[in-house]
Scaffold this active site. Structure first.
Site, PDB file in Angstrom:
ATOM      1  N   ASP A  78      97.223  62.762  36.631  1.00 58.50           N
ATOM      2  CA  ASP A  78      98.522  62.140  36.895  1.00 58.50           C
ATOM      3  C   ASP A  78      98.872  62.331  38.364  1.00 58.50           C
ATOM      4  OD1 ASP A  78     101.090  61.334  34.794  1.00 58.50           O
ATOM      5  OD2 ASP A  78     101.533  61.646  36.915  1.00 58.50           O
ATOM      6  N   LYS A 130     103.291  68.123  36.808  1.00 62.62           N
ATOM      7  CA  LYS A 130     103.566  67.746  35.416  1.00 62.62           C
ATOM      8  C   LYS A 130     102.279  67.809  34.595  1.00 62.62           C
ATOM      9  CE  LYS A 130     105.971  65.695  32.014  1.00 62.62           C
ATOM     10  NZ  LYS A 130     104.988  65.477  30.952  1.00 62.62           N
ATOM     11  N   GLY A 148     102.187  54.231  34.195  1.00 63.94           N
ATOM     12  CA  GLY A 148     102.930  53.017  34.514  1.00 63.94           C
ATOM     13  C   GLY A 148     104.404  53.213  34.272  1.00 63.94           C
ATOM     14  N   GLN A 157     109.839  50.959  29.909  1.00 65.23           N
ATOM     15  CA  GLN A 157     111.018  50.127  29.692  1.00 65.23           C
ATOM     16  C   GLN A 157     112.290  50.926  29.900  1.00 65.23           C
ATOM     17  OE1 GLN A 157     109.490  48.570  25.721  1.00 65.23           O
ATOM     18  NE2 GLN A 157     111.223  47.225  26.115  1.00 65.23           N
ATOM     19  N   THR A 188      96.365  49.101  22.624  1.00 64.53           N
ATOM     20  CA  THR A 188      96.945  49.567  21.359  1.00 64.53           C
ATOM     21  C   THR A 188      97.529  48.419  20.545  1.00 64.53           C
ATOM     22  OG1 THR A 188      98.958  50.143  22.586  1.00 64.53           O
ATOM     23  CG2 THR A 188      97.420  51.934  22.082  1.00 64.53           C
ATOM     24  N   HIS A 216     102.569  42.609  21.420  1.00 62.93           N
ATOM     25  CA  HIS A 216     103.313  43.841  21.151  1.00 62.93           C
ATOM     26  C   HIS A 216     104.655  43.669  21.841  1.00 62.93           C
ATOM     27  CE1 HIS A 216     104.599  47.907  20.709  1.00 62.93           C
ATOM     28  NE2 HIS A 216     104.439  48.209  21.984  1.00 62.93           N
TER      29      HIS A 216
END
Length: 316
Positions: A37, A42, A82, A85, A146, A178
């Site tokens: 990452d 993190k 990424g 939302q 997915t 999706h």
């Protein structure tokens, strides 16, 4: 000497860390998990936290913080990185921002010499899966999204609650994007051996109830985001299911983001979209081009056309 299966996770946010936790406690055939990452602290913190629970596991798994060089001998690279939302945003609002992020990630992974299978969970997942295929230049069967696995799990949960049965006895799929243009395969749905159409004919469920159920599936993410800020546990479990299907060569049918190029009536080509597919050690073994009703086929066309319109605007 037995082969040691290795997975690299790119993205240590809520979704990535939920997947890492699910994989760790699952006693799967994965022996090594590397977490990457940009937010290095993190990622390192997630690695430490997971490793501190090794004593409680049935099978220890090697978990380390790493970099893109670690992808060179990986079997699977899972990308959850990424932008997420925000309240009021649709998944498709994220196309431009996440395409730029993915270009850097995917080219870095491929530059390492990686030759395994990509599993994509970042939204909008159907488009990001297509973007990964284009930037990697990998065969389409080695790039998986997915798709509507989470939507399908939500639908089966709602149906199981409605009919008071176990989710394992619900046979139904959400297909398409999706996102908001998805649709339920009601005409093919069965509760154990009994078709949903029989329940409708007997008056034991109504079309209005089913419409409301699908609305609940579509709005589920918005509701969870409003309540807790993001969705991550259920999709983390979904990613784990896909990874295990690959590692264990399960030939498992899942409604993943698969490459469609003429199936389902030859109406749209060159997209990734949620469709039941066979997942094996080589990635996507087969996209199941089964017969769906005319009304569902029309919904599939609408969903596919919407995704295609976004894909056509991307400059590769």
């Amino acid at each position: 000497m037995l082969k040691r299966n290795k997975v690299v996770l790119v993205g240590a946010g809520g979704v990535g860390s939920s997947f890492a936790y699910a994989l760790t406690i699952d006693n799967s055939l994965v022996h090594e998990l590397i977490i990457i990452d940009l937010a290095q602290d993190k990622a390192k913190g997630e690695v430490m936290d997971l490793n501190h629970g090794q004593m409680f596991l049935e099978k220890n798994i090697k978990i380390e913080f790493g970099n893109y060089d670690d992808c060179s001998d990986a079997d699977i690279v899972v990308i959850t990185a990424g932008l997420n939302q925000k309240p009021g945003e649709t998944r498709l609002d994220l196309v431009g921002k996440n395409t730029k992020i993915f270009k850097e990630i995917v080219t870095s992974v491929v530059s390492s010499g990686f030759s395994g299978i990509f599993v994509i969970a970042s939204n909008p997942v159907d488009i990001m899966t297509y973007v990964t295929m284009k930037y990697s230049n990998f065969p389409t069967h080695k790039v998986i999204g997915t798709g509507t696995t989470l939507d399908t799990s939500r639908l089966r949960y709602f149906l199981a609650e409605r009919f008071n049965v176990n989710t394992q006895n619900i046979h139904s799929y959400i297909m398409g994007e999706h996102g908001d243009s998805s649709f339920a395969t009601w005409d093919e749905t069965k509760i154990a051996m009994k078709s949903l159409s029989e329940y409708l004919a007997e008056g034991k469920v109504s079309d209005a109830e089913l419409d409301e159920m699908h609305k609940n599936v579509v709005n589920a993410a918005y509701e969870v985001i409003k309540l807790k800020g993001a969705t991550y546990y259920a999709i983390g479990l979904g990613i784990k299911k896909i990874v295990n299907a690959i590692i264990s060569d399960q030939n498992l049918i899942l409604p993943i983001s698969s490459y469609i190029n003429g199936q389902y009536g030859n109406f749209v080509k060159d997209i990734y979209i949620g469709a039941p597919s066979v997942v094996c050690k080589d990635g996507i073994k087969e996209v199941l081009d089964f017969t769906i009703s005319d009304r569902e086929l029309e919904k599939f066309k609408i969903s596919a056309s919407q995704l295609k319109s976004y894909i056509d605007k991307i400059e590769f």
